[in-house]
Design a protein around this motif. Structure first.
Motif, mmCIF file in Angstrom:
data_model
loop_
_atom_site.group_PDB
_atom_site.id
_atom_site.type_symbol
_atom_site.label_atom_id
_atom_site.label_comp_id
_atom_site.label_asym_id
_atom_site.label_seq_id
_atom_site.Cartn_x
_atom_site.Cartn_y
_atom_site.Cartn_z
ATOM 1 N N ASP A 1 53.754 35.063 27.860
ATOM 2 C CA ASP A 1 54.766 34.003 27.911
ATOM 3 C C ASP A 1 55.770 34.124 26.771
ATOM 4 O O ASP A 1 56.985 34.109 26.992
ATOM 5 N N THR A 2 55.252 34.225 25.546
ATOM 6 C CA THR A 2 56.106 34.182 24.363
ATOM 7 C C THR A 2 57.116 35.318 24.366
ATOM 8 O O THR A 2 58.302 35.118 24.086
ATOM 9 N N GLN B 1 59.775 34.723 27.072
ATOM 10 C CA GLN B 1 60.625 33.599 26.694
ATOM 11 C C GLN B 1 61.597 33.996 25.584
ATOM 12 O O GLN B 1 62.764 33.589 25.583
ATOM 13 N N ALA C 1 51.399 35.167 32.033
ATOM 14 C CA ALA C 1 52.302 34.039 31.822
ATOM 15 C C ALA C 1 52.075 32.965 32.872
ATOM 16 O O ALA C 1 51.508 33.216 33.935
ATOM 17 N N GLN D 1 56.086 28.535 35.123
ATOM 18 C CA GLN D 1 57.479 28.303 34.716
ATOM 19 C C GLN D 1 58.118 29.590 34.199
ATOM 20 O O GLN D 1 59.272 29.906 34.520
ATOM 21 N N THR D 2 57.373 30.324 33.395
ATOM 22 C CA THR D 2 57.899 31.583 32.852
ATOM 23 C C THR D 2 58.050 32.640 33.942
ATOM 24 O O THR D 2 59.051 33.361 33.985
ATOM 25 N N ARG E 1 61.150 32.266 36.006
ATOM 26 C CA ARG E 1 62.350 32.731 35.306
ATOM 27 C C ARG E 1 62.375 34.259 35.187
ATOM 28 O O ARG E 1 63.450 34.860 35.196
ATOM 29 N N GLU F 1 53.186 24.158 30.123
ATOM 30 C CA GLU F 1 53.930 24.353 31.366
ATOM 31 C C GLU F 1 54.879 23.190 31.640
ATOM 32 O O GLU F 1 56.007 23.376 32.084
ATOM 33 N N LEU G 1 57.834 23.522 29.290
ATOM 34 C CA LEU G 1 58.677 24.667 29.636
ATOM 35 C C LEU G 1 59.580 24.400 30.843
ATOM 36 O O LEU G 1 60.557 25.114 31.058
ATOM 37 N N GLU H 1 62.611 26.990 25.175
ATOM 38 C CA GLU H 1 62.352 28.431 25.288
ATOM 39 C C GLU H 1 60.863 28.722 25.249
ATOM 40 O O GLU H 1 60.327 29.427 26.102
ATOM 41 N N THR H 2 60.146 28.225 24.238
ATOM 42 C CA THR H 2 58.700 28.424 24.131
ATOM 43 C C THR H 2 58.042 27.094 23.798
ATOM 44 O O THR H 2 58.667 26.211 23.202
#
Length: 517
Positions: free
Chosen positions: A260-261, A264, A286, A289-290, A293, A426, A429, A435-436
């Motif tokens: 994720d990080t 993001q 992840a 939501q991530t 994107r 989540e 986000l 962003e994170t």
């Protein structure tokens, strides 16, 4: 193509036969074909033999992602030595612990990396009777080692076998002190083959690796995936979003990976809109939501969602790139052939039905041999009937797909409700300015624990903590809404592992101090 047990040396030799002139590795300052990479690995193997190292010896590697790291890893594998990757963020005491715990005979290190003086760290090490060689590779190794004509073994008792150890992976651990996971040639290579098949890796792919090589996401799921499929591995010494975006554009990378990080940070960087990327897919650890994107914003429409841990070489489940998009966004993935996954009550070990949350437990060909020199921890890692206890929270669908929810140790209880940090993250986000997000449980006199969250904002975004809390209250059950919230510029000062994970224990300690809890 079916998998046949193999050693790293055999897979490297196959790529040299089939595509000697194809690019194998691109770093910040080098480009190596498969033939050139093999020559470098053979030179490292010969130099190690000249030092008296051989099959079964443990050699530590401390440096950033570069050709030298892979050269040492592959060279050690050719003579049956076992690589012990060292986290580049370790301090002297942690380095000393790993070298001693793993019975390392040699340490190969960079003099400096990330403004850290490793030469001074190595000089400050205490008494380590088994550590015979401390070699700074930036002093010309292996070119300055005499008797390089000694070649790597090609037969007899010294020849590496698929079931021999390839790596002792110290867990990066966001919560616990590291333990040395013992992984074999065949487990890591077969895991890379299985994961790469699901991702749809092709020989013409250019795979940008954001993961440190000292992590199994960098060794198995990046370096060995590229090696197994003969594609080009593109990497930088360490992850930095601006440099990664520039390199991915320049090298026309089609695959990438991360958590994720990392994703993001890439998509939230101010340079992101300027870059013309051609990413097709890869894998992500992840949340929905991530992942949404990654598909819509990053353009990696074939991204596959992966779950695993070092003790499983590491991948347990991963989507097929042809899975329906909604399955991939939801993180619903099937185990590899020959791998079994079940959900069990973490207290009683009773197996739970589909749709019930519990501990993820794993059985299969890719599990670790145990923790090196730690029989008690090795026993505790498995159930009496031989299933690996992951310590992770998840649930299975009726058709056998796993969804990982979070770490069991991270789950906290708000009044009578169990809350996984990932659920809070989540929700946060989903805000277009965030962003994170990182969430933890902190003490509360009335409810026992309550959520606390730290978030970073996308480049140019404007949002106050009060506005974000009000937004959250309108969209989530009150027990999932953070009682404490801070918007921060980054997580570096608070505590982030080099593999891009925020250390929850350090984040919690920071929150307790900051909020006076």
């Amino acid at each position: 193509m079916n998998w046949a047990p193999a050693t790293l040396g055999a897979v490297l030799a196959r790529q040299v036969r089939e595509r000697p002139d194809a690019e194998a590795l691109v770093t910040a300052d080098e480009r190596l074909t498969y033939a050139a990479l093999a020559v470098r690995a053979q030179a490292a193997a010969a130099a190690m033999r000249a030092l008296g190292l051989g099959k079964g010896d443990h050699v530590a590697v401390l440096m950033g992602n570069d050709a030298q790291w892979l050269t040492l890893f592959y060279g050690a594998a050719l003579i049956g030595a076992v690589t012990v990757p060292v986290n580049t963020r370790f301090k002297t005491a942690e380095l000393e612990y790993c070298l001693k715990q793993a019975d390392c005979r040699a340490l190969f290190y960079a003099e400096r990396f990330l403004n850290i003086d490793y030469g001074a760290m190595v000089g400050a090490l205490g008494e380590l009777p088994k550590l015979e060689h401390r070699i700074a590779v930036d002093r010309g190794w292996p070119e300055n080692v005499p008797d390089r004509e000694h070649s790597a073994p090609d037969g007899g008792a010294d020849k590496p076998a698929p079931q021999d150890l390839l790596l002792i992976q110290f867990t990066s651990g966001t919560t616990a002190y590291p333990k040395g996971v013992m992984l074999t040639h065949d487990a890591m290579l077969r895991n890379a083959f299985a994961a790469g098949t699901r991702i749809g890796v092709r020989a013409e792919d250019r795979y940008f690796n954001c993961r440190p090589f000292f992590h199994v996401g960098g060794s198995t799921l990046s370096a060995l995936v590229a090696l197994g499929f003969g594609c080009t591995l593109v990497t930088l010494p360490t992850f930095e979003a601006r440099a990664a975006l520039e390199f991915m554009e320049r090298e026309r990378c089609t695959l990438t990976s991360g958590n994720d990080t990392i994703f993001q940070m890439l998509m939230g960087h101010e340079d992101f809109p300027k870059r013309k990327l051609v990413l097709r897919g890869g894998w992500a650890a992840a949340g929905p939501q991530t992942v949404r994107r990654i598909i819509d914003v990053l353009g990696a429409r074939e991204i596959c969602i992966a779950y695993g841990l070092s003790e499983a070489s590491p991948n347990v489940v991963i989507n097929d790139w042809r899975d329906a998009e909604d399955l991939r966004v939801a993180g619903l993935a099937k185990p590899h052939d020959g791998t079994a996954v079940r959900i069990a009550d973490p207290a009683t070990l009773a197996v739970l039905p589909a749709g019930t949350r519990g501990e993820i437990q794993v059985h299969g060909w890719h599990l670790m041999r145990g923790y090196y020199n730690n029989p008690e921890a090795s026993t505790q890692a498995f159930t009496p009937d031989g299933w690996l206890r992951t310590g992770d929270l998840g649930e299975m669908t009726v058709d056998g797909r796993l969804r990982m929810v979070g770490r069991l140790k991270d789950v906290f209880r708000v009044g009578g409700e169990n809350v996984a940090p990932a659920e809070v993250e989540e929700m946060l986000l989903a805000h277009p300015a965030v962003e994170t997000a990182q969430a933890i449980g902190v003490p509360d006199a009335r409810l026992g624990e309550v959520p606390c969250a730290y978030v970073t904002l996308k480049a140019g975004a404007r949002l106050t903590e009060a506005e974000l809390l009000a937004w959250a209250k309108a969209r989530a059950a009150n027990f999932r809404v953070p009682r404490y919230l801070r918007i921060v510029p980054d997580f570096e000062a608070i505590g982030m592992t080099a593999s891009g994970k925020v250390q929850k224990n350090r984040l919690r300690e920071h929150a307790l101090r900051e909020f006076g809890l």
